[in-house]
Motif scaffolding. Structure first.
Motif, PDB file in Angstrom:
ATOM      1  N   UNK A   1       0.835  -1.206   0.000  1.00 38.50           N
ATOM      2  CA  UNK A   1       0.000   0.000   0.000  1.00 38.50           C
ATOM      3  C   UNK A   1       0.869   1.255   0.000  1.00 38.50           C
ATOM      4  N   UNK A   2       1.937   1.268   0.790  1.00 43.80           N
ATOM      5  CA  UNK A   2       2.830   2.423   0.823  1.00 43.80           C
ATOM      6  C   UNK A   2       3.567   2.604  -0.510  1.00 43.80           C
ATOM      7  N   UNK A   3       3.932   1.506  -1.131  1.00 42.81           N
ATOM      8  CA  UNK A   3       4.610   1.580  -2.423  1.00 42.81           C
ATOM      9  C   UNK A   3       3.694   2.167  -3.485  1.00 42.81           C
ATOM     10  N   UNK A   4       2.453   1.712  -3.516  1.00 43.45           N
ATOM     11  CA  UNK A   4       1.486   2.235  -4.479  1.00 43.45           C
ATOM     12  C   UNK A   4       1.244   3.721  -4.205  1.00 43.45           C
ATOM     13  N   UNK A   5       1.083   4.083  -2.932  1.00 42.09           N
ATOM     14  CA  UNK A   5       0.886   5.494  -2.577  1.00 42.09           C
ATOM     15  C   UNK A   5       2.068   6.335  -3.056  1.00 42.09           C
ATOM     16  N   UNK A   6       3.281   5.850  -2.824  1.00 47.48           N
ATOM     17  CA  UNK A   6       4.482   6.581  -3.236  1.00 47.48           C
ATOM     18  C   UNK A   6       4.503   6.783  -4.751  1.00 47.48           C
ATOM     19  N   UNK A   7       4.230   5.723  -5.487  1.00 45.04           N
ATOM     20  CA  UNK A   7       4.251   5.815  -6.951  1.00 45.04           C
ATOM     21  C   UNK A   7       3.189   6.792  -7.449  1.00 45.04           C
ATOM     22  N   UNK A   8       1.991   6.715  -6.890  1.00 44.95           N
ATOM     23  CA  UNK A   8       0.908   7.605  -7.312  1.00 44.95           C
ATOM     24  C   UNK A   8       1.223   9.054  -6.940  1.00 44.95           C
ATOM     25  N   UNK A   9       1.921   9.255  -5.843  1.00 41.45           N
ATOM     26  CA  UNK A   9       2.270  10.602  -5.402  1.00 41.45           C
ATOM     27  C   UNK A   9       3.429  11.186  -6.197  1.00 41.45           C
ATOM     28  N   UNK A  10       4.429  10.379  -6.485  1.00 39.96           N
ATOM     29  CA  UNK A  10       5.644  10.881  -7.125  1.00 39.96           C
ATOM     30  C   UNK A  10       5.490  11.069  -8.631  1.00 39.96           C
ATOM     31  N   UNK A  11       4.798  10.187  -9.298  1.00 36.31           N
ATOM     32  CA  UNK A  11       4.692  10.283 -10.762  1.00 36.31           C
ATOM     33  C   UNK A  11       4.172  11.637 -11.251  1.00 36.31           C
TER      34      UNK A  11
END
Length: 133
Positions: free
Chosen positions: A4-14
């Protein structure tokens, strides 16, 4: 929680990388690592015995951790050649050192080489980064 944190990070950073020339590299690495991880976990879950699964996934996680800790050193030749270590962030390196000290200590305390080994290597790589700074 990690996924969940990885997906959040990717969605936030992209979205923040719209103008960054490294966006395509980031996307390829993100999708590639997701595919490789999914493949490894599926293969291990379906085809391996519990003992072999633990060994395989431990080795996989160790390899990924060491690659992560070594990634800032990808610029080491430029740092040495140009004498400019501005690409090495001392705060990030200090955080890596603290993290690796804690995890290495924990791994040693419980006698788990899969935890202790990659973090001890990460500690050594962090020290090397600071020496270059």
């Amino acid at each position: 929680p990690g996924v969940a944190l990885t997906v959040w990070y990717a969605v936030t950073v992209l979205p923040l990388m719209r103008e960054d020339p490294n966006l395509e590299v980031f996307r390829v690495l993100l999708v590639g690592s997701a595919l490789i991880s999914t493949n490894e976990w599926t293969w291990a879950a379906l085809l391996l015995t519990p003992q072999h699964r633990a060994l395989f996934l431990g080795a996989f996680a160790t390899t990924v951790s060491i690659l992560l800790y070594a990634s800032p050193l990808s610029t080491v030749t430029a740092v040495i050649r140009l004498g400019d270590a501005s690409t090495i962030d001392p705060m990030v390196t200090a955080a890596q050192m603290l993290c690796c000290i804690l995890w290495t200590s924990y791994g040693a305390a419980i006698g788990d080489m899969w935890i202790m080994s990659p973090n001890a290597i990460g500690l050594g790589l962090a020290v090397l980064q600071l020496l270059l700074k």
